[in-house]
Design an enzyme around this catalytic site. Structure first.
Site, PDB file in Angstrom:
ATOM      1  N   LEU A  84      -9.770   5.417 -10.836  1.00  0.00           N
ATOM      2  CA  LEU A  84     -10.409   6.718 -10.835  1.00  0.00           C
ATOM      3  C   LEU A  84     -10.576   7.359  -8.963  1.00  0.00           C
ATOM      4  O   LEU A  84     -10.918   7.620  -8.659  1.00  0.00           O
ATOM      5  CB  LEU A  84     -12.108   6.577 -10.761  1.00  0.00           C
ATOM      6  CG  LEU A  84     -12.708   6.191 -12.666  1.00  0.00           C
ATOM      7  CD1 LEU A  84     -13.588   5.586 -12.746  1.00  0.00           C
ATOM      8  CD2 LEU A  84     -11.788   7.398 -13.192  1.00  0.00           C
ATOM      9  N   ASN A 101       0.872   7.935 -13.492  1.00  0.00           N
ATOM     10  CA  ASN A 101      -1.066   8.355 -14.665  1.00  0.00           C
ATOM     11  C   ASN A 101      -0.650   9.333 -15.641  1.00  0.00           C
ATOM     12  O   ASN A 101      -0.288   9.687 -15.533  1.00  0.00           O
ATOM     13  CB  ASN A 101      -1.649   8.829 -13.534  1.00  0.00           C
ATOM     14  CG  ASN A 101      -3.053   9.274 -13.717  1.00  0.00           C
ATOM     15  OD1 ASN A 101      -4.284   8.193 -13.730  1.00  0.00           O
ATOM     16  ND2 ASN A 101      -3.622  10.308 -13.639  1.00  0.00           N
ATOM     17  N   HIS A 103      -3.494  10.616 -17.496  1.00  0.00           N
ATOM     18  CA  HIS A 103      -4.559  11.888 -17.971  1.00  0.00           C
ATOM     19  C   HIS A 103      -4.763  12.389 -19.301  1.00  0.00           C
ATOM     20  O   HIS A 103      -4.313  13.001 -20.144  1.00  0.00           O
ATOM     21  CB  HIS A 103      -4.717  13.276 -16.723  1.00  0.00           C
ATOM     22  CG  HIS A 103      -5.880  13.884 -16.873  1.00  0.00           C
ATOM     23  ND1 HIS A 103      -6.880  13.480 -15.523  1.00  0.00           N
ATOM     24  CD2 HIS A 103      -6.411  14.522 -17.522  1.00  0.00           C
ATOM     25  CE1 HIS A 103      -7.957  14.177 -15.948  1.00  0.00           C
ATOM     26  NE2 HIS A 103      -7.325  15.553 -16.884  1.00  0.00           N
TER      27      HIS A 103
HETATM   28  C1  GRF Z   1      -9.526   7.014 -20.016  1.00  0.00           C
HETATM   29  O1  GRF Z   1     -10.470   7.627 -21.144  1.00  0.00           O
HETATM   30  C2  GRF Z   1      -8.042   7.247 -19.430  1.00  0.00           C
HETATM   31  O2  GRF Z   1      -8.252   8.626 -19.975  1.00  0.00           O
HETATM   32  C3  GRF Z   1      -9.087   7.855 -17.920  1.00  0.00           C
HETATM   33  O3  GRF Z   1     -10.191   6.971 -18.145  1.00  0.00           O
HETATM   34  C4  GRF Z   1     -10.276   6.056 -18.829  1.00  0.00           C
HETATM   35  C5  GRF Z   1      -9.315   4.938 -19.248  1.00  0.00           C
HETATM   36  O4  GRF Z   1     -10.078   4.093 -19.560  1.00  0.00           O
HETATM   37  N1  GRF Z   1      -7.804   7.961 -17.458  1.00  0.00           N
HETATM   38  P1  GRF Z   1      -9.404   2.610 -20.460  1.00  0.00           P
HETATM   39  O5  GRF Z   1     -10.088   1.857 -18.666  1.00  0.00           O
HETATM   40  O6  GRF Z   1      -8.017   2.929 -20.635  1.00  0.00           O
HETATM   41  O7  GRF Z   1      -9.934   2.101 -21.203  1.00  0.00           O
END
Ligand code: GRF
Length: 203
Positions: A84, A101, A103
């Site tokens: 994040l 990345n 998304h």
């Molecule tokens: C997922 O919703 C992904 O789309 C976003 O962050 C979340 C990560 O989920 N990038 P996880 O930690 O991989 O389960």
């Protein structure tokens, strides 16, 4: 290729990578390091269970600290799997064409700073979109704005709420991200000097 992962949350995308490179794509790459800015992140537990080295990014803006962690792991490819924080520009430069990345929307729609997690899916629903999807892209200095590697559509169904939609999109993330990482790790897909993506995904 040696693959490092940055993750902030539960790590289901990391788990998809662990499974993929332990199985079908073992010859394309190996997961060697997982770090998070949150020492309690579930992603770190998943890494430990898979006997993958872990680290904590104490200061996400400290490019030297991040680079030394990645260099210690001899990182060839860096994957943001639900990370994040903004990757510092010096790290992006050092790993140009080697940071991916995922998304959970069809960029450039529903992306950028502040657009993460459930907010994305709620925005998709609020706009009445009938199609969303997953984007995997090379990372540049901005959130969600690097050259796109691949996208996959996910339908929005009547009666969907953000939770149901997020779960449907997440399942597609788990399938698309490993394929993109393997393609970049193997050199099948590269970021050209022209800033465009060359090569394609065989799916
Ligand atoms: C997922 O919703 C992904 O789309 C976003 O962050 C979340 C990560 O989920 N990038 P996880 O930690 O991989 O389960």
């Amino acid at each position: 290729a040696r693959i490092s992962v940055l993750a902030s949350g539960g790590g289901s995308n990391l788990q998809a990578l662990i499974d993929h490179f332990a199985g079908p794509a073992a010859n394309a790459g190996v997961l060697t390091f997982v770090a998070s800015e949150r020492e309690s992140a579930g992603a770190l537990d998943r890494a430990r269970s898979a006997r993958i080295a872990t680290g904590v990014v104490d200061e996400p803006n400290d490019s030297d600290a991040i680079l030394s962690l990645l260099d210690a792991a001899k990182t060839d490819v860096l994957v943001l799997a639900g990370y994040l924080k903004l990757v510092p520009a010096e790290v992006v430069r050092a790993f140009r064409g080697r940071i991916l990345n995922v998304h959970p929307a069809l960029l450039p729609s529903f992306g950028g700073p502040g657009m993460y997690g459930m907010r994305i899916h709620q925005a998709v629903l609020d706009h009445g979109a009938t199609l969303t999807g997953v984007t995997v892209h090379f990372v540049d200095e901005h959130f969600d704005r690097g050259p796109i590697i691949a996208q996959w559509p996910v339908p929005v169904l009547p009666g969907d709420d953000a939770t149901v939609l997020a779960a449907r999109v997440l399942r597609t993330e788990h399938r698309l991200l490993p394929l993109c990482v393997a393609a970049v790790a193997s050199g099948a897909i590269v970021l050209g000097e022209d800033g465009r993506v060359h090569g394609h995904l065989d799916i």
